[in-house]
Design a protein around this motif. Structure first.
Motif, short mmCIF file in Angstrom:
data_model
loop_
_atom_site.label_atom_id
_atom_site.label_comp_id
_atom_site.label_asym_id
_atom_site.label_seq_id
_atom_site.Cartn_x
_atom_site.Cartn_y
_atom_site.Cartn_z
N ALA A 27 -14.73 20.62 -30.35
CA ALA A 27 -14.73 19.63 -29.27
C ALA A 27 -16.03 18.84 -29.25
N TYR A 28 -17.14 19.55 -29.41
CA TYR A 28 -18.45 18.93 -29.30
C TYR A 28 -18.68 17.90 -30.43
N PHE A 29 -18.40 18.32 -31.67
CA PHE A 29 -18.68 17.43 -32.79
C PHE A 29 -17.63 16.33 -32.92
N LEU A 30 -16.47 16.54 -32.32
CA LEU A 30 -15.47 15.46 -32.26
C LEU A 30 -16.01 14.35 -31.36
N LEU A 31 -16.53 14.76 -30.21
CA LEU A 31 -17.12 13.80 -29.27
C LEU A 31 -18.31 13.09 -29.91
N ALA A 32 -19.19 13.88 -30.56
CA ALA A 32 -20.38 13.29 -31.19
C ALA A 32 -19.99 12.31 -32.29
N SER A 33 -18.98 12.66 -33.10
CA SER A 33 -18.55 11.78 -34.20
C SER A 33 -17.95 10.49 -33.66
N VAL A 34 -17.17 10.58 -32.58
CA VAL A 34 -16.56 9.39 -31.98
C VAL A 34 -17.67 8.46 -31.46
N LEU A 35 -18.64 9.05 -30.77
CA LEU A 35 -19.75 8.25 -30.23
C LEU A 35 -20.57 7.61 -31.35
N LEU A 36 -20.76 8.35 -32.44
CA LEU A 36 -21.50 7.81 -33.59
C LEU A 36 -20.73 6.66 -34.22
N ALA A 37 -19.40 6.82 -34.33
CA ALA A 37 -18.56 5.77 -34.91
C ALA A 37 -18.61 4.50 -34.04
N MET A 38 -18.75 4.70 -32.71
CA MET A 38 -18.82 3.56 -31.78
C MET A 38 -20.25 3.00 -31.68
#
Lengths: 234, 92
Positions: free
Chosen positions: B20-31
């Protein structure tokens, strides 16, 4: 497979993602830590992990890898890479031909000798893994299977938990030296966390002969890579 | 160690958290959101701390089954990892 995945991750990141190897190795280390957390769970559930052996191997491997890192500047890795290339081929073939009924050379019944040998071998594995730049999984699985008489499933399960601790020690060093880029690591960790669980479930259900054949192919690939690198560095 | 239930539960919780944590981090990084960098940086620290804590859980499991020798060895391993990391950090 209980190998950690660095063998696949580092070439993938350098070739397909265009990352420098110096950036890819630290990212693969932290990914291995997360990967072992997810992939070792199915092995633990099915009692395929010898946790006592995990502690002994990890303890001496971490010490060994520090020694290996310290002496790497004074020892030529080229000859070692060639020697290990040959040893890897030998171990891979031996794993395929070994019969399950053979008595292991090192057994817990041997008492103190068992612990001394297990510690000593793990120390040597740690030193050489650091010298040739590989994680320990590729060495631990054949050792557990050929010398300690573990089944191929137990060897993979035990290795899957062990390499996480050795990788964590390396990842801490990379992280606090600013060599680990967390922004590059986040998507890799996400992929490994998801893939590790799938791999763990598939691995615990796989037939031993299939595992041995896949393992032999991976070992031959690593032997080729190590050998070529060794001859290039001579 | 015969009873590995606490260790299994611990690993599962860490796994769910990482996912969950790295999914959120990856999405934020992609944005290209600045919180993505902060989250991924903190995430690496959490993963390393979780691995170290795993040894405390293992030690607890060994102690539960009366295996004091390996309970102590698990904690020694923890110390060795921290010490070797410190040595490595100083020498690098």
């Amino acid at each position: 497979m209980g190998l950690g995945g660095g063998v696949i991750m580092v070439p993938y990141m350098t070739i397909f993602l265009g990352m420098d190897i110096k950036d890819a190795v630290p990212v693969s280390m932290i990914a291995i830590v997360v990967g072992t957390l997810s992939s070792s769970t199915p092995y633990l559930k099915k009692s395929m992990v010898d946790t006592e052996q995990v502690v002994i191997i990890s303890l001496f491997m971490v010490i060994g890898s520090v020694i290996g890192s310290l002496v790497s500047s004074v020892i030529s890795s080229a000859v070692l890479q060639i020697i290990f290339s040959l040893v890897t081929v030998y171990a891979g073939v031996m794993m395929l031909v070994k019969k399950g009924s053979e008595k292991p050379p090192i057994h817990k019944d041997h008492g103190a000798r068992y612990y001394v040998l297990a510690g000593g071998i793990s120390l040597v594995v740690g030193v050489f893994a650091a010298l040739v730049g590989l994680g320990g999984g590729i060495f631990i699985i054949p050792i557990l299977y050929l010398l300690f008489g573990k089944s191929i499933d137990e060897a993979r399960g035990t290795s899957s938990l062990t390499i996480g601790f050795a990788a964590a020690a390396a990842a801490i060093v990379y992280f606090f030296n600013g060599q680990l880029d967390p922004t590059a690591a986040a998507p890799v960790i996400l992929g490994v966390a998801a893939g590790g669980t799938v791999g763990g479930h598939l691995g615990t259900g796989a037939r031993p002969i299939v595992v041995k054949i896949i393992f032999l192919v991976i070992m031959l690939y690593i032997a080729y890579k190590l050998g070529m690198e060794g001859f290039k560095n001579l | 160690m015969t009873d590995k239930s606490t260790l299994v539960k611990y690993q599962q919780i860490v796994w769910y958290f990482c996912l969950a944590y790295f999914l959120l981090a990856s999405v934020l990084l992609a944005m290209k959101n600045s919180s993505g960098y902060f989250l991924s940086h903190l995430g690496v620290k959490i993963v390393l701390a979780a691995t170290i804590s795993q040894l405390v859980v293992m030690s607890h499991e060994f102690r539960k089954t009366g295996n004091r020798k390996f309970a102590a060895l698990s904690l020694i391993l923890l110390l060795v990892i921290v010490a070797s990391s410190a040595i490595g950090s100083i020498l690098l």
